[in-house]
Design a protein around this motif. Structure first.
Motif, PDB file in Angstrom:
ATOM      1  N   VAL A  15       0.861  -1.173   0.000  1.00 52.46           N
ATOM      2  CA  VAL A  15       0.000   0.000   0.000  1.00 52.46           C
ATOM      3  C   VAL A  15       0.899   1.225   0.000  1.00 52.46           C
ATOM      4  O   VAL A  15       1.668   1.443   0.941  1.00 52.46           O
ATOM      5  CB  VAL A  15      -0.916   0.003   1.239  1.00 52.46           C
ATOM      6  CG1 VAL A  15      -1.849   1.222   1.222  1.00 52.46           C
ATOM      7  CG2 VAL A  15      -1.733  -1.282   1.311  1.00 52.46           C
ATOM      8  N   THR A  45      -2.110   4.748  -2.731  1.00 51.39           N
ATOM      9  CA  THR A  45      -2.618   5.762  -1.805  1.00 51.39           C
ATOM     10  C   THR A  45      -2.582   7.164  -2.401  1.00 51.39           C
ATOM     11  O   THR A  45      -3.362   8.027  -2.005  1.00 51.39           O
ATOM     12  CB  THR A  45      -1.771   5.785  -0.531  1.00 51.39           C
ATOM     13  OG1 THR A  45      -0.396   6.028  -0.896  1.00 51.39           O
ATOM     14  CG2 THR A  45      -1.871   4.472   0.213  1.00 51.39           C
ATOM     15  N   PRO A  60      -3.163  12.743  -3.144  1.00 52.03           N
ATOM     16  CA  PRO A  60      -3.700  11.640  -2.334  1.00 52.03           C
ATOM     17  C   PRO A  60      -5.055  11.180  -2.865  1.00 52.03           C
ATOM     18  O   PRO A  60      -5.863  11.992  -3.328  1.00 52.03           O
ATOM     19  CB  PRO A  60      -3.819  12.247  -0.930  1.00 52.03           C
ATOM     20  CG  PRO A  60      -2.875  13.413  -0.939  1.00 52.03           C
ATOM     21  CD  PRO A  60      -2.902  13.944  -2.335  1.00 52.03           C
ATOM     22  N   GLN A  61      -5.321   9.889  -2.766  1.00 53.91           N
ATOM     23  CA  GLN A  61      -6.596   9.328  -3.177  1.00 53.91           C
ATOM     24  C   GLN A  61      -7.542   9.294  -1.966  1.00 53.91           C
ATOM     25  O   GLN A  61      -7.101   9.314  -0.818  1.00 53.91           O
ATOM     26  CB  GLN A  61      -6.380   7.922  -3.728  1.00 53.91           C
ATOM     27  CG  GLN A  61      -5.423   7.877  -4.921  1.00 53.91           C
ATOM     28  CD  GLN A  61      -5.888   8.745  -6.076  1.00 53.91           C
ATOM     29  OE1 GLN A  61      -6.862   8.424  -6.746  1.00 53.91           O
ATOM     30  NE2 GLN A  61      -5.199   9.853  -6.294  1.00 53.91           N
ATOM     31  N   ALA A  63      -9.623   8.248   1.137  1.00 53.31           N
ATOM     32  CA  ALA A  63      -9.381   7.159   2.086  1.00 53.31           C
ATOM     33  C   ALA A  63     -10.381   6.028   1.921  1.00 53.31           C
ATOM     34  O   ALA A  63     -10.023   4.847   2.005  1.00 53.31           O
ATOM     35  CB  ALA A  63      -9.416   7.698   3.514  1.00 53.31           C
ATOM     36  N   ILE A  66      -9.374   3.856  -1.017  1.00 48.88           N
ATOM     37  CA  ILE A  66      -8.231   2.998  -0.682  1.00 48.88           C
ATOM     38  C   ILE A  66      -8.692   1.837   0.190  1.00 48.88           C
ATOM     39  O   ILE A  66      -8.290   0.691  -0.012  1.00 48.88           O
ATOM     40  CB  ILE A  66      -7.143   3.821   0.039  1.00 48.88           C
ATOM     41  CG1 ILE A  66      -6.644   4.952  -0.868  1.00 48.88           C
ATOM     42  CG2 ILE A  66      -5.978   2.929   0.469  1.00 48.88           C
ATOM     43  CD1 ILE A  66      -5.816   5.993  -0.145  1.00 48.88           C
ATOM     44  N   GLU A  67      -9.552   2.138   1.173  1.00 54.01           N
ATOM     45  CA  GLU A  67     -10.046   1.081   2.057  1.00 54.01           C
ATOM     46  C   GLU A  67     -10.823   0.029   1.282  1.00 54.01           C
ATOM     47  O   GLU A  67     -10.661  -1.177   1.509  1.00 54.01           O
ATOM     48  CB  GLU A  67     -10.923   1.679   3.146  1.00 54.01           C
ATOM     49  CG  GLU A  67     -11.428   0.642   4.130  1.00 54.01           C
ATOM     50  CD  GLU A  67     -12.160   1.250   5.301  1.00 54.01           C
ATOM     51  OE1 GLU A  67     -12.327   0.565   6.326  1.00 54.01           O
ATOM     52  OE2 GLU A  67     -12.578   2.438   5.200  1.00 54.01           O
ATOM     53  N   CYS A  70      -8.390  -2.193  -0.565  1.00 53.06           N
ATOM     54  CA  CYS A  70      -7.697  -3.106   0.352  1.00 53.06           C
ATOM     55  C   CYS A  70      -8.614  -4.234   0.812  1.00 53.06           C
ATOM     56  O   CYS A  70      -8.222  -5.404   0.825  1.00 53.06           O
ATOM     57  CB  CYS A  70      -7.171  -2.336   1.561  1.00 53.06           C
ATOM     58  SG  CYS A  70      -5.770  -1.241   1.226  1.00 53.06           S
ATOM     59  N   ILE A  84       3.554  -0.964   4.023  1.00 53.31           N
ATOM     60  CA  ILE A  84       2.970   0.368   3.872  1.00 53.31           C
ATOM     61  C   ILE A  84       4.084   1.356   3.563  1.00 53.31           C
ATOM     62  O   ILE A  84       5.104   1.404   4.259  1.00 53.31           O
ATOM     63  CB  ILE A  84       2.232   0.798   5.152  1.00 53.31           C
ATOM     64  CG1 ILE A  84       1.089  -0.184   5.459  1.00 53.31           C
ATOM     65  CG2 ILE A  84       1.693   2.217   5.015  1.00 53.31           C
ATOM     66  CD1 ILE A  84       0.421   0.069   6.800  1.00 53.31           C
ATOM     67  N   ILE A  87       1.861   7.444   2.447  1.00 49.17           N
ATOM     68  CA  ILE A  87       0.471   7.368   2.900  1.00 49.17           C
ATOM     69  C   ILE A  87      -0.382   8.467   2.285  1.00 49.17           C
ATOM     70  O   ILE A  87      -1.455   8.200   1.739  1.00 49.17           O
ATOM     71  CB  ILE A  87       0.420   7.406   4.437  1.00 49.17           C
ATOM     72  CG1 ILE A  87       1.068   6.126   4.990  1.00 49.17           C
ATOM     73  CG2 ILE A  87      -1.014   7.539   4.936  1.00 49.17           C
ATOM     74  CD1 ILE A  87       1.198   6.103   6.483  1.00 49.17           C
ATOM     75  N   ILE A  92      -5.955   8.719   5.782  1.00 50.56           N
ATOM     76  CA  ILE A  92      -5.539   7.428   5.226  1.00 50.56           C
ATOM     77  C   ILE A  92      -4.805   6.619   6.292  1.00 50.56           C
ATOM     78  O   ILE A  92      -4.984   5.402   6.406  1.00 50.56           O
ATOM     79  CB  ILE A  92      -4.659   7.641   3.982  1.00 50.56           C
ATOM     80  CG1 ILE A  92      -5.438   8.401   2.904  1.00 50.56           C
ATOM     81  CG2 ILE A  92      -4.163   6.307   3.420  1.00 50.56           C
ATOM     82  CD1 ILE A  92      -4.607   8.841   1.714  1.00 50.56           C
ATOM     83  N   LEU A  96      -5.776   2.884   7.694  1.00 48.49           N
ATOM     84  CA  LEU A  96      -4.845   1.761   7.669  1.00 48.49           C
ATOM     85  C   LEU A  96      -4.701   1.137   9.056  1.00 48.49           C
ATOM     86  O   LEU A  96      -4.557  -0.082   9.183  1.00 48.49           O
ATOM     87  CB  LEU A  96      -3.486   2.212   7.143  1.00 48.49           C
ATOM     88  CG  LEU A  96      -3.447   2.566   5.656  1.00 48.49           C
ATOM     89  CD1 LEU A  96      -2.098   3.200   5.290  1.00 48.49           C
ATOM     90  CD2 LEU A  96      -3.699   1.340   4.788  1.00 48.49           C
TER      91      LEU A  96
END
Length: 262
Positions: A15, A45, A60-61, A63, A66-67, A70, A84, A87, A92, A96
């Motif tokens: 990640v 991320t 940044p993407q 959160a 991203i979750e 994942c 990781i 971030i 984010i 994580l």
């Protein structure tokens, strides 16, 4: 649902950020994992605008996005280790931390990316606080270089930085010496139980982009194979040094580790 057999190699979920130059980030992670005969799963991320000379912008993407990525991967392909890297934001980092709590037996290697290889900051004060309070205590191993360790702790000497990170809950801390003005690069491993190890490596000429990503991902892959932490750290250092010794000139500035040299 089909009964799918586990693959013939362990899975490592990486990640981190996407570096389009290929020197660092997700591409570096995937190559280092593959070089260790493990299989990389990747979640981005942050998108970055950078090359071998430095970083221009970071994007940044979300959160929640991203979750979702994942969770889908981890439910379909449960990883044997998690790495990781970059971030991108405090929200984010909090996400994580929740993700790690859901799988407490999976080893986690945290590469505390606070700046690019060219020295540009990629972490604000809010992210630093989440790293200290949320992620560091939840990870199996934290791998800052000395400037990052100092930024995280406010201490100066490697031993003092490590003691503060261990005091914050990190089971293991590896502080790398690539930024020291010394003839050899000394990497120091500290365990919460008092165990200590140090390795000296010949300092190579030139500047490299992505050595920290390479080392942390190589450690995660070896943990996924079942190595002990000390074995994984030692083996990954040897591999990383060779990638730098055989580095590639892919751009005008920093050299790119040759992670697939074998």
């Amino acid at each position: 649902m089909m009964d799918i057999q586990r693959p013939d190699r362990p899975l490592v979920l990486c990640v981190g950020g996407h570096d389009p130059s290929g020197g660092a980030g997700i591409l570096a992670d995937a190559e280092a994992v593959q070089a260790a005969r493990a299989f990389p799963l990747t979640v981005i991320t942050a998108l970055t605008e950078q090359d071998t000379c430095g970083l221009a912008r970071i994007h940044p993407q979300p959160a929640e996005q991203i979750e979702a990525h994942c969770q889908r991967l981890m439910n379909d392909s449960p990883p044997d280790a998690l790495k990781i890297g970059l971030i991108g934001g405090a929200d984010i980092a909090r996400m994580l931390a929740r993700l790690i709590d859901e799988r407490p037996r999976t080893p986690v290697v945290l590469d505390t990316v606070l700046a690019t290889g060219a020295g540009q900051s990629v972490a604000d004060s809010a992210l630093l606080e989440e790293l200290r309070g949320a992620l560091v205590p939840r990870c199996t191993l934290v791998t800052p270089n000395l400037p990052e360790a100092r930024a995280l702790t406010g201490a100066s000497a490697p031993e003092d930085c490590a003691e503060r990170l261990l005091g914050a809950g990190a089971p293991w801390v590896l502080i790398t010496g690539t930024h020291d003005a010394t003839e050899a690069v000394t990497n120091r491993l500290f365990g919460a139980d008092g165990e200590r190890h140090a390795w000296d490596w010949p300092r190579l000429p030139g500047e490299y982009h992505g050595s920290g990503c390479t080392l942390a991902s190589a450690i995660a892959a070896r943990l996924a194979h079942g190595m002990t932490l000390v074995q994984a750290v030692e083996s990954a250092q040897s591999y990383t040094w060779k990638t730098l010794e055989r580095a590639l000139r892919t751009g005008r500035c920093q050299l790119t580790p040759n992670r697939l040299h074998d």
